[in-house]
Design an enzyme around this catalytic site. Structure first.
Site, short mmCIF file in Angstrom:
data_model
loop_
_atom_site.label_atom_id
_atom_site.label_comp_id
_atom_site.label_asym_id
_atom_site.label_seq_id
_atom_site.Cartn_x
_atom_site.Cartn_y
_atom_site.Cartn_z
N SER A 144 0.84 -1.19 0.00
CA SER A 144 0.00 0.00 0.00
C SER A 144 0.88 1.24 0.00
O SER A 144 1.99 1.22 0.56
CB SER A 144 -0.90 0.01 1.24
OG SER A 144 -1.56 1.26 1.38
N TYR A 157 -1.61 0.85 10.61
CA TYR A 157 -1.75 0.10 9.36
C TYR A 157 -0.57 0.37 8.43
O TYR A 157 0.01 -0.56 7.86
CB TYR A 157 -3.06 0.54 8.67
CG TYR A 157 -3.22 0.04 7.26
CD1 TYR A 157 -3.61 -1.27 7.01
CD2 TYR A 157 -3.00 0.89 6.17
CE1 TYR A 157 -3.77 -1.74 5.70
CE2 TYR A 157 -3.16 0.45 4.88
CZ TYR A 157 -3.55 -0.86 4.65
OH TYR A 157 -3.69 -1.31 3.36
#
Length: 251
Positions: A144, A157
């Protein structure tokens, strides 16, 4: 093996209900993929996902898989490889967590880290070794852009994805020259059921767009894929911003 058009004949999706994983499976089935393994926790959603791919003409099998149960990974994943050649593995599992809650709940924060990083390290090593043993195949790992720089809004995250990204790059270097292709995919914000209700970024994308980028990356034998591609330049600039300036950004 891949067909004349470069499409893998067999696909293993770790995270069998992942929106990106299923979009990729649909796209590859349309290009000639014939066998798909969906690995995930047994659930009605996993069964529905399998049926949806069977309706497209693929042979689809499901297998129990839990990212947090790392002691079972070698046996569960190894069994899949003993039943036939796997041309491509897509590591698509992960959790977003809830930053506001997780900051005050270390147990929840650790669960995010263990799922996204520890579980992926375990599964990645098992799959990498199995692909190396068979002498060919691709390992595609969903990272990501959140892992490119810690943001106040999602640093728990993001830190797990940063670790995963570096691990995957290193694994790719370790497997270079063995016949195994390792590719890191770095999407921006992806519109899906998992992100419903969250604030979108200006460069938001879709599972289908990520699937398209994955297929193109496979054809090009890419090592890193950004989705959308413009994020590469954006994140290059963001990465080098001084921290006092970065803190002022609405991110």
């Amino acid at each position: 093996m891949k067909d004349a058009f470069g499409a893998p004949q067999s696909l293993l999706v770790l995270g069998g209900t992942s929106a990106i994983g299923l979009a990729t499976a649909r796209r590859l089935i349309a290009r000639g993929t014939r066998t798909v393994w969906l690995a995930g926790r047994p659930s009605p959603a996993l069964a529905v996902a399998a049926e949806s791919l069977r309706a497209l003409g693929a042979e689809v099998r499901t297998v129990p898989f839990d990212a947090l149960d790392t002691e079972s990974h070698e046996e569960r994943i190894g069994k899949i490889f003993t039943e036939g050649t796997i041309d491509m593995v897509l590591l698509a599992f992960g959790v977003l967590g809830d930053q506001a809650h997780d900051e005050s709940d270390p147990v929840a924060a650790v669960r995010v880290a263990q799922t996204n990083y520890t579980g992926a390290v375990s599964a990645g090593l098992v799959c990498g070794g199995a692909l190396q043993e068979q002498g060919h195949g691709s390992l595609v790992v969903l990272s990501s852009v959140a892992g490119e720089r810690a943001r106040r809004a999602d640093f728990i995250y993001g830190s797990s994805k940063a670790g995963l990204d570096v691990f995957t790059q290193g694994l790719g270097d370790a497997l270079h020259g063995t016949g195994v292709h390792v590719m890191v995919v770095r999407p921006g914000f992806v519109r899906s059921e998992a992100t419903a209700g969250r604030a979108e970024s200006p460069l938001a994308t879709t599972p289908e767009a990520v699937a398209t980028a994955i297929e193109l990356g496979l054809r090009r034998h890419s090592e890193t894929v950004w989705v959308p591609g413009t994020l590469r330049m954006v994140m290059t600039a963001v990465r080098h911003l001084p921290r006092p300036l970065f803190r002022l950004l609405p991110v």
